[in-house]
Design a protein around this motif. Sequence first.
Motif, PDB file in Angstrom:
ATOM      1  N   ARG A  14      44.826  34.587  35.588  1.00  0.00           N
ATOM      2  CA  ARG A  14      43.289  34.203  35.865  1.00  0.00           C
ATOM      3  C   ARG A  14      42.361  35.391  36.380  1.00  0.00           C
ATOM      4  O   ARG A  14      41.254  35.621  35.939  1.00  0.00           O
ATOM      5  CB  ARG A  14      43.361  33.136  36.761  1.00  0.00           C
ATOM      6  CG  ARG A  14      41.937  32.490  36.969  1.00  0.00           C
ATOM      7  CD  ARG A  14      41.900  31.232  38.150  1.00  0.00           C
ATOM      8  NE  ARG A  14      42.849  30.150  37.481  1.00  0.00           N
ATOM      9  CZ  ARG A  14      43.508  29.382  38.470  1.00  0.00           C
ATOM     10  NH1 ARG A  14      43.689  29.759  39.569  1.00  0.00           N
ATOM     11  NH2 ARG A  14      44.266  28.696  37.823  1.00  0.00           N
ATOM     12  N   GLU A  15      43.033  36.231  37.316  1.00  0.00           N
ATOM     13  CA  GLU A  15      42.288  37.272  37.976  1.00  0.00           C
ATOM     14  C   GLU A  15      41.886  38.189  36.847  1.00  0.00           C
ATOM     15  O   GLU A  15      40.956  38.903  36.886  1.00  0.00           O
ATOM     16  CB  GLU A  15      43.025  37.795  39.210  1.00  0.00           C
ATOM     17  CG  GLU A  15      43.166  36.888  40.252  1.00  0.00           C
ATOM     18  CD  GLU A  15      44.192  36.193  40.254  1.00  0.00           C
ATOM     19  OE1 GLU A  15      44.863  35.935  41.375  1.00  0.00           O
ATOM     20  OE2 GLU A  15      44.893  35.806  39.201  1.00  0.00           O
ATOM     21  N   SER A  16      42.916  38.571  36.101  1.00  0.00           N
ATOM     22  CA  SER A  16      42.772  39.744  34.960  1.00  0.00           C
ATOM     23  C   SER A  16      41.777  39.420  34.050  1.00  0.00           C
ATOM     24  O   SER A  16      40.579  40.167  33.665  1.00  0.00           O
ATOM     25  CB  SER A  16      44.150  40.050  34.581  1.00  0.00           C
ATOM     26  OG  SER A  16      44.834  40.899  35.416  1.00  0.00           O
ATOM     27  N   ALA A  56      47.265  31.877  38.508  1.00  0.00           N
ATOM     28  CA  ALA A  56      46.653  32.638  39.551  1.00  0.00           C
ATOM     29  C   ALA A  56      47.935  33.793  39.815  1.00  0.00           C
ATOM     30  O   ALA A  56      49.060  33.240  40.087  1.00  0.00           O
ATOM     31  CB  ALA A  56      46.287  32.023  40.726  1.00  0.00           C
ATOM     32  N   GLU A  57      47.595  35.073  40.007  1.00  0.00           N
ATOM     33  CA  GLU A  57      48.464  35.960  40.440  1.00  0.00           C
ATOM     34  C   GLU A  57      48.274  36.131  42.042  1.00  0.00           C
ATOM     35  O   GLU A  57      49.483  36.236  42.564  1.00  0.00           O
ATOM     36  CB  GLU A  57      48.013  37.236  40.173  1.00  0.00           C
ATOM     37  CG  GLU A  57      48.015  37.766  38.683  1.00  0.00           C
ATOM     38  CD  GLU A  57      47.567  39.203  37.967  1.00  0.00           C
ATOM     39  OE1 GLU A  57      48.316  39.755  37.460  1.00  0.00           O
ATOM     40  OE2 GLU A  57      46.632  39.441  38.561  1.00  0.00           O
ATOM     41  N   GLY A  58      47.382  35.474  42.656  1.00  0.00           N
ATOM     42  CA  GLY A  58      47.522  35.615  44.022  1.00  0.00           C
ATOM     43  C   GLY A  58      46.309  34.557  44.569  1.00  0.00           C
ATOM     44  O   GLY A  58      45.798  33.832  43.935  1.00  0.00           O
ATOM     45  N   LEU A  63      41.166  31.178  44.944  1.00  0.00           N
ATOM     46  CA  LEU A  63      39.689  30.918  45.454  1.00  0.00           C
ATOM     47  C   LEU A  63      38.601  30.826  44.149  1.00  0.00           C
ATOM     48  O   LEU A  63      37.348  30.233  44.478  1.00  0.00           O
ATOM     49  CB  LEU A  63      39.300  32.085  46.213  1.00  0.00           C
ATOM     50  CG  LEU A  63      40.342  32.154  47.609  1.00  0.00           C
ATOM     51  CD1 LEU A  63      40.014  33.445  48.307  1.00  0.00           C
ATOM     52  CD2 LEU A  63      39.673  30.979  48.456  1.00  0.00           C
ATOM     53  N   LEU A  64      38.750  31.491  43.316  1.00  0.00           N
ATOM     54  CA  LEU A  64      38.008  31.436  42.032  1.00  0.00           C
ATOM     55  C   LEU A  64      37.748  30.227  41.450  1.00  0.00           C
ATOM     56  O   LEU A  64      36.525  29.724  41.329  1.00  0.00           O
ATOM     57  CB  LEU A  64      38.578  32.532  40.901  1.00  0.00           C
ATOM     58  CG  LEU A  64      38.474  33.855  41.195  1.00  0.00           C
ATOM     59  CD1 LEU A  64      39.088  34.469  39.919  1.00  0.00           C
ATOM     60  CD2 LEU A  64      36.936  34.424  41.019  1.00  0.00           C
ATOM     61  N   VAL A  65      38.868  29.041  41.607  1.00  0.00           N
ATOM     62  CA  VAL A  65      38.703  27.864  41.196  1.00  0.00           C
ATOM     63  C   VAL A  65      38.064  26.996  42.336  1.00  0.00           C
ATOM     64  O   VAL A  65      37.265  26.289  42.229  1.00  0.00           O
ATOM     65  CB  VAL A  65      39.901  27.375  40.953  1.00  0.00           C
ATOM     66  CG1 VAL A  65      40.027  25.852  40.832  1.00  0.00           C
ATOM     67  CG2 VAL A  65      40.838  28.061  39.667  1.00  0.00           C
ATOM     68  N   SER A  66      38.457  27.073  43.468  1.00  0.00           N
ATOM     69  CA  SER A  66      37.941  26.412  44.619  1.00  0.00           C
ATOM     70  C   SER A  66      36.474  26.754  44.895  1.00  0.00           C
ATOM     71  O   SER A  66      35.754  25.823  45.432  1.00  0.00           O
ATOM     72  CB  SER A  66      38.732  26.562  45.804  1.00  0.00           C
ATOM     73  OG  SER A  66      38.762  27.933  46.462  1.00  0.00           O
TER      74      SER A  66
END
Length: 129
Positions: A14-16, A56-58, A63-66
């Motif tokens: 997700r982060e990438s 998610a990697e971390g 947090l992006l989702v929440s």
Amino acid sequence: MASPLFVVCQSGARESLQFAAMTASIAAVSGREVTVFLSMNALQHFLRRPAPEAPAEGEMGELLVSHHAPRFEELFRQAVELGEARLYACSMAMDVLGVKEAELAGHVAGALGLTKFLSDAEAGQLVVF
């Protein structure tokens, strides 16, 4: 005029994907030509069929989702619709996954080989996510 931007998305995290989408969309709406190459674990998220949720990697991925950040899929769509961005699926990854061009999401322009992508990328800046 800024040189073209070439983005390789190979991670399905997700982060990438989120950072690649942010980079591509901001560059595209700023008037920069952007070419995105979707391969390996990223490709599954750009098909017409439902993809698994990008893991998610971390903590940042969660947090992006929440925090209801715009999803990477929408940012890539905006890059194509509002700017000079084109998304291409890696032809080798498509073969390995058994994916046909008709199965690519509507905002993906089609298939492209790595050799052609890298040849085109000589004219600009290359980033890998």
